[in-house]
Design an enzyme around this catalytic site. Structure first.
Site, mmCIF file in Angstrom:
data_model
loop_
_atom_site.group_PDB
_atom_site.id
_atom_site.type_symbol
_atom_site.label_atom_id
_atom_site.label_comp_id
_atom_site.label_asym_id
_atom_site.label_seq_id
_atom_site.Cartn_x
_atom_site.Cartn_y
_atom_site.Cartn_z
ATOM 1 N N GLU A 170 0.648 -1.269 -0.311
ATOM 2 C CA GLU A 170 0.099 -0.239 0.120
ATOM 3 C C GLU A 170 0.806 1.261 -0.181
ATOM 4 O OE1 GLU A 170 -2.701 0.505 3.254
ATOM 5 O OE2 GLU A 170 -4.007 2.074 2.523
ATOM 6 N N GLY A 181 2.926 1.792 11.085
ATOM 7 C CA GLY A 181 2.442 1.208 12.431
ATOM 8 C C GLY A 181 2.056 0.444 12.139
ATOM 9 N N MET A 237 -0.459 -2.726 9.096
ATOM 10 C CA MET A 237 -0.272 -2.703 7.193
ATOM 11 C C MET A 237 -1.491 -4.058 7.525
ATOM 12 S SD MET A 237 -0.993 -2.266 4.475
ATOM 13 C CE MET A 237 -2.539 -2.466 3.297
ATOM 14 N N GLU A 238 -2.518 -3.880 6.980
ATOM 15 C CA GLU A 238 -3.870 -4.901 6.959
ATOM 16 C C GLU A 238 -3.936 -6.146 6.442
ATOM 17 O OE1 GLU A 238 -4.031 -1.270 6.279
ATOM 18 O OE2 GLU A 238 -5.266 -1.689 4.886
ATOM 19 N N ASN A 239 -2.582 -6.589 5.276
ATOM 20 C CA ASN A 239 -2.499 -7.572 4.195
ATOM 21 C C ASN A 239 -3.397 -8.398 4.636
ATOM 22 O OD1 ASN A 239 -0.210 -5.596 3.193
ATOM 23 N ND2 ASN A 239 1.057 -6.999 5.008
ATOM 24 N N HIS A 289 -7.202 -2.144 14.594
ATOM 25 C CA HIS A 289 -6.977 -1.217 13.545
ATOM 26 C C HIS A 289 -6.731 -2.060 12.614
ATOM 27 C CE1 HIS A 289 -6.461 1.928 11.190
ATOM 28 N NE2 HIS A 289 -5.586 1.507 10.533
ATOM 29 N N GLU A 290 -5.453 -3.063 12.573
ATOM 30 C CA GLU A 290 -5.510 -3.503 11.543
ATOM 31 C C GLU A 290 -6.746 -4.926 11.311
ATOM 32 O OE1 GLU A 290 -3.839 -2.141 9.659
ATOM 33 O OE2 GLU A 290 -2.780 -1.287 11.339
ATOM 34 N N HIS A 302 -9.755 -3.892 9.453
ATOM 35 C CA HIS A 302 -9.310 -3.971 8.302
ATOM 36 C C HIS A 302 -10.226 -5.048 7.691
ATOM 37 C CE1 HIS A 302 -7.626 0.167 7.275
ATOM 38 N NE2 HIS A 302 -7.077 0.016 8.023
ATOM 39 N N GLU A 362 -10.059 3.895 6.418
ATOM 40 C CA GLU A 362 -8.890 4.242 6.744
ATOM 41 C C GLU A 362 -10.322 5.631 8.330
ATOM 42 O OE1 GLU A 362 -6.625 3.192 7.579
ATOM 43 O OE2 GLU A 362 -5.926 1.834 5.267
HETATM 44 N N1 PHE Z 1 -2.912 1.141 5.755
HETATM 45 C C1 PHE Z 1 -2.477 1.175 6.663
HETATM 46 C C2 PHE Z 1 -3.399 0.828 8.212
HETATM 47 O O1 PHE Z 1 -3.655 2.432 8.492
HETATM 48 C C3 PHE Z 1 -1.264 2.084 6.796
HETATM 49 C C4 PHE Z 1 -0.420 1.832 5.773
HETATM 50 C C5 PHE Z 1 -0.796 2.703 4.657
HETATM 51 C C6 PHE Z 1 0.624 1.156 6.494
HETATM 52 C C7 PHE Z 1 0.350 3.050 3.540
HETATM 53 C C8 PHE Z 1 1.784 1.444 5.116
HETATM 54 C C9 PHE Z 1 1.546 2.167 4.016
HETATM 55 O O2 PHE Z 1 -3.362 0.477 8.444
HETATM 56 ZN ZN ZN Z 2 -5.864 1.354 8.708
#
Ligand code: PHE
Ligand code: ZN
Length: 896
Positions: free
Chosen positions: A148, A288, A290-292, A324-325, A328, A347
């Site tokens: 992302e 912080g 990432m929600e992969n 949070h993740e 998502h 977000e």
């Molecule tokens: N999508 C992630 C979050 O808010 C943030 C993020 C954005 C991490 C871009 C890495 C790069 O949970």
């Molecule tokens: Zn997020």
């Protein structure tokens, strides 16, 4: 369309037109130009031959025409695959070598005549050379990815845009010794040995996803594992993957994950949808976490915690980010974004969800106050400055620059307002409809609002302005008493922001109550919604001296402006039944005094009276038995200097007043000294009460917060005593909260104890990077007279490196957030941050650009400092080869 003359488009083919670029002026992507992609990619197969310095990627895309695309024949034939720094080694179409491909500004273009094709492209990359930490990169001997927003195009040629959803089948192969663990999204379906000490694993993710949610990790990792059983009886294996040495600090993360999974079932009816949930902690990470899908990648900072190395606040942050993740998975993954302008769709909503979760876990009042404090410190200044943008922006050059407090935190406030107006149950009906209707789709903010209108039965036509308009609305309040009623006249204005000179009225939901200061009676709460520019509401007065309590619980992200007597504020601070309103009254008391003192509108007597009143109000809070210590500390916290700048930099009687950081700092220190001095005895008594409360006591957390708050006041009123107090606290500490609190106080003092404890702290934690980050931050954040010198020396410390974002931030983000150091009248602070931006930009542009907003606030600062800040921005703007990220932020900061 002739590819060779297509305007270059570094965003790739987002289907959006752009202006002709010049080197310093990258193209602007416009929201209104959205078009669907001509092709669908229902299936993607990836094959990774992994190596730290050389990885070979074969990407096979199964494509077919998108019936939703409307365009010319030529547009329909061309398949544009985004690439960023990639070279195609081999290109095949339908199994045959294809030589007719073209490159256009990094993208690969293939002409496809039929309805459906298979396109295979081989690329090679060097993960060890990837210092941007976007795409596939190496971190401490392991390989991981960050895709992302547009990192996937640094791995493989692909339509790298969130509305192209595909199922992924991935084969990864690498050295068994170097990478014993091979992880990817979804489920592992097979594994085995390969030649020459290598092994492989095959993964399949059944859920169609955009490329930004792809992830892969290969490394020497161990897991803390525990299953979670969903309410429908599915058993999910949950793993927190870390380096062996960190395993002992993963219990909190794992427990937080389980709590989040349960809460989302109960609160939003959302259940997890795979048999596996993996979280991997990496020490080099831009954000912080990432929600992969099925494979979250986390900054170690938001995974690792034990009481010896993490503060209470760190524990809370881990819980909040894990949640949070996880959230998502529905708000972001199952329902994703159509294009990056819709970022707040995932977000803003997910931040609201994690805030509500933390409120339920830790107590509503304190969490709400913390969130408002963050909003005011980070978002309000953004909304008032040159980088102001709506939560759904209209244009951007570099999307990384829009991961902002506005999109995240104001985005959460906007959805929270819908929840306030609808009520909890109707809001849930709205989110249910949204999830059901858009499951598996790439949706827009508009889709969310429509689902809310139908599901929650709200009328949101005018409310949509919250998505379009930037700037923090101001609500001016005036009141008059009419017999047994109070007439409340509310008037709203939203100041102009870049590109938006004129604003329309927005619906502003405000919880209000009218108390009586004479009888002490507490009024009934009501929700009023201000819709017009000006409206009058009639509320019952509960007694002869009505006092209005407004924006209780901070129901709207606005600034309230009103004439209210100090006595009324003192009454609200002591007696309001809404805890947020008590906090707010204390903040107002302090803001009024400090802004008046800093602007020179208070004489000696007024100054003394102000300090006395605030001291008295503080004493009342200190001695109020109905409060727990956590809330007590919250109520006694003075407004931050950044928030005070915002309050000072405003229009007074038609004239623009600027913020004076030097005077604000001075007055705030004076007030701290006065409080520390006038209620010394009470502070000491409370300190003695809480000093030795054991760590695990139910009141332990509150006690620790109060302790450090009191020591911080003493640091100004009686530095010698504070040094002794803090040294003792440090030496007796059996946890990081007390230790860091004590060391923070010591850092600002000129005392032998300072240097001794700093050295002891370093020696104790030299092998723990996250704690060494704290060691850098505490010094960079201190009010010590020689803080600039300290930061300069720390930049030369052997442990300092710009290549690790956490370390970079621990020194320079901390310093840029230290008003005393950053705004030093010499201008040295500005120069140091500008130098840091210039040095970091070629290494990690995304992180470098995040330092620009601190300088970008120059217009609201007094002229002497403003000129120096602007000069530094000019110097950055003139530097050759600036990244698109930094160039965009600097030019917006200068144009404003
Ligand atoms: N999508 C992630 C979050 O808010 C943030 C993020 C954005 C991490 C871009 C890495 C790069 O949970
Ligand atoms: Zn997020």
């Amino acid at each position: 369309m002739d590819i060779a003359t297509t305007p270059s488009n570094p965003q790739g083919n987002t289907g959006m037109a752009d202006a002709a670029p010049t080197p310093h002026d990258p193209p602007v992507i416009q929201r209104k130009d959205y078009r669907p992609f001509p092709w669908l990619v229902p299936e993607t197969e990836l094959d990774f031959a992994l190596g730290l310095t050389e990885s070979r990627i074969t990407a096979r895309l199964h494509v077919k025409r998108n019936p939703a695309f409307e365009g010319t024949r030529d547009e329909m034939r061309a398949l544009r695959l985004n690439g960023d720094g990639l070279t195609a080694r081999v290109v095949e179409v339908d199994g045959a070598r294809y030589g007719d491909w073209a490159m256009d500004d990094g993208d690969l273009i293939v002409e496809l005549p039929g309805e459906a094709h298979t396109v295979e492209v081989v690329t090679m990359i060097d993960p060890s050379a990837n210092t941007q930490l976007m795409g596939l990169y190496a971190s401490g001997g392991m390989l991981c990815t960050q895709c992302e927003a547009q990192g996937f195009r640094r791995i493989a040629f692909f339509p790298d845009r969130p509305d192209v959803l595909s199922t992924y089948k991935v084969r990864m192969e690498g050295s068994r010794e170097q990478f014993p663990i091979l992880l990817c999204n979804g489920n592992r379906i097979d594994e085995g040995d390969a030649l020459e000490g290598r092994h492989w694993a095959e993964w399949h993710d059944p859920w169609p996803k955009p490329s930004y949610l792809f992830a892969l990790v290969a490394g020497d990792l161990v897991a803390n594992s525990a299953p979670f059983t969903t309410r429908s009886g599915r058993e999910v294996a949950c793993n927190i993957w870390v380096r062996e040495a960190d395993l002992a600090r993963t219990d909190h993360a794992l427990e937080s994950l389980h709590r989040a999974m349960k809460w989302d079932e109960e609160t939003f009816g959302r259940e997890y949808d795979l048999d596996l949930y993996n979280i991997v902690a990496v020490s080099d990470f831009n954000m912080g976490a990432m929600e992969n899908k099925g494979l979250n990648v986390f900054n170690t900072k938001y995974v690792l915690a034990d009481s010896d190395t993490a503060t209470d606040a760190d524990f809370d942050a881990v819980e909040g980010v894990i949640a949070h993740e996880y959230f998502h998975n529905w708000s972001g993954n199952r329902v994703t974004c159509r294009d990056w302008f819709q970022l707040s769709l995932k977000e803003g909503f997910t931040v609201l969800r994690d805030q509500l979760f933390s409120q339920d876990m830790r107590g509503e009042a304190v969490k709400r106050i913390e969130d408002v404090r963050i909003l005011r410190a980070a978002q309000f200044p953004e909304d008032a400055g040159p980088l102001a943008h709506p939560i759904r922006p209209d244009s951007y050059r570099e999307i990384s620059n829009f991961y902002t407090a506005t999109v995240y935190n104001k985005g959460a406030e906007v959805i929270r307002m819908m929840r306030t107006m609808a009520g909890v149950e109707a809001f849930r009906a709205g989110t249910d409809l949204y999830f059901d209707r858009h499951d598996g789709e790439a949706a827009t903010c508009e889709d969310f609002v429509t689902a809310m209108e139908e599901g929650a039965e709200l009328e949101l036509a005018q409310f949509r302005r919250w998505y379009r308009q930037a700037g923090t609305p101001r609500v001016a309040v005036s009141q008059s008493v009419e017999g047994n009623a109070v007439e409340l006249t509310l008037e709203q204005t939203t100041p102009p922001t870049p590109g938006q000179p004129v604003k329309g009225a927005m619906p502003i939901p405000l919880r209000v109550a009218v108390h009586c200061a004479q009888t002490g009676s507490i009024g009934e709460e009501e929700l009023v919604v201000l819709r017009l520019d000006e409206e009058t509401f009639t509320l019952p007065a509960s007694g002869p001296r009505p006092v209005v309590s407004i924006n209780r619980g901070f129901t709207a992200p606005v600034t309230i402006e009103r004439e209210v007597s100090t006595d009324d504020l003192v009454f609200l601070a002591a007696h309001d039944d809404d805890p947020f309103a008590r906090y707010e009254a204390m903040q107002d008391l302090a803001v009024r005094h400090l802004v008046a003192a800093a602007s020179g509108t208070l004489d000696q007597a007024g100054r003394a009276a102000g300090k006395r009143q605030i001291g008295d109000a503080m004493r009342a809070i200190l001695l109020d038995d109905s409060l727990d210590d956590a809330m007590r500390a919250e109520l006694m916290l003075l407004p931050s200097e950044t928030y005070l700048f915002e309050k000072m930099a405003t229009t007074v009687d038609g004239e623009e007043r600027k913020a004076d950081p030097g005077r604000i700092h001075h007055e705030r220190e004076q007030l701290k000294a006065a409080i520390g001095f006038t209620i010394k005895r009470d502070l000491e008594a409370v300190y003695a009460r809480v000093a030795d409360i054991p760590f695990d006591d139910p009141n332990g957390r509150g006690a620790r917060k109060v302790k450090t708050m009191i020591a911080t006041l003493a640091a100004v009123s009686d530095p010698a005593r504070a040094a002794a107090m803090a040294a003792r606290q440090y030496d007796r500490a059996d946890n990081m909260t007390d230790r860091q609190g004590a060391l923070t106080v010591l850092c600002g003092l000129e005392s032998e104890a300072r240097d001794e404890r700093l050295e002891a702290f370093y020696d104790r934690y030299r092998d723990n990077p996250l704690v060494i980050d704290k060691w850098f931050s505490m010094q960079a954040l201190s009010t010590h007279p020689r803080v600039i010198e300290h930061v300069r020396e720390l930049a030369q410390h052997p442990d300092f490196t710009m290549r690790n974002p956490n370390r970079m931030r621990s020194l320079y983000m901390a310093f840029a957030g230290n008003p005393k150091g950053f705004h030093d009248e010499s201008g040295e602070g500005y120069r140091m941050i500008a130098d840091a931006i210039l040095a970091l930009d070629p290494i990690n542009p995304q992180t470098a650009a995040r330092f620009v907003p601190s300088l970008g606030r120059w217009r609201r600062i007094e002229p002497g400092r403003a000129a120096m800040m602007k000069a530094e921005l000019d110097r950055i703007a003139d530097a050759p080869n600036l990244s698109r990220d930094t160039a965009e932020q600097v030019s917006r900061s200068l144009d404003g």
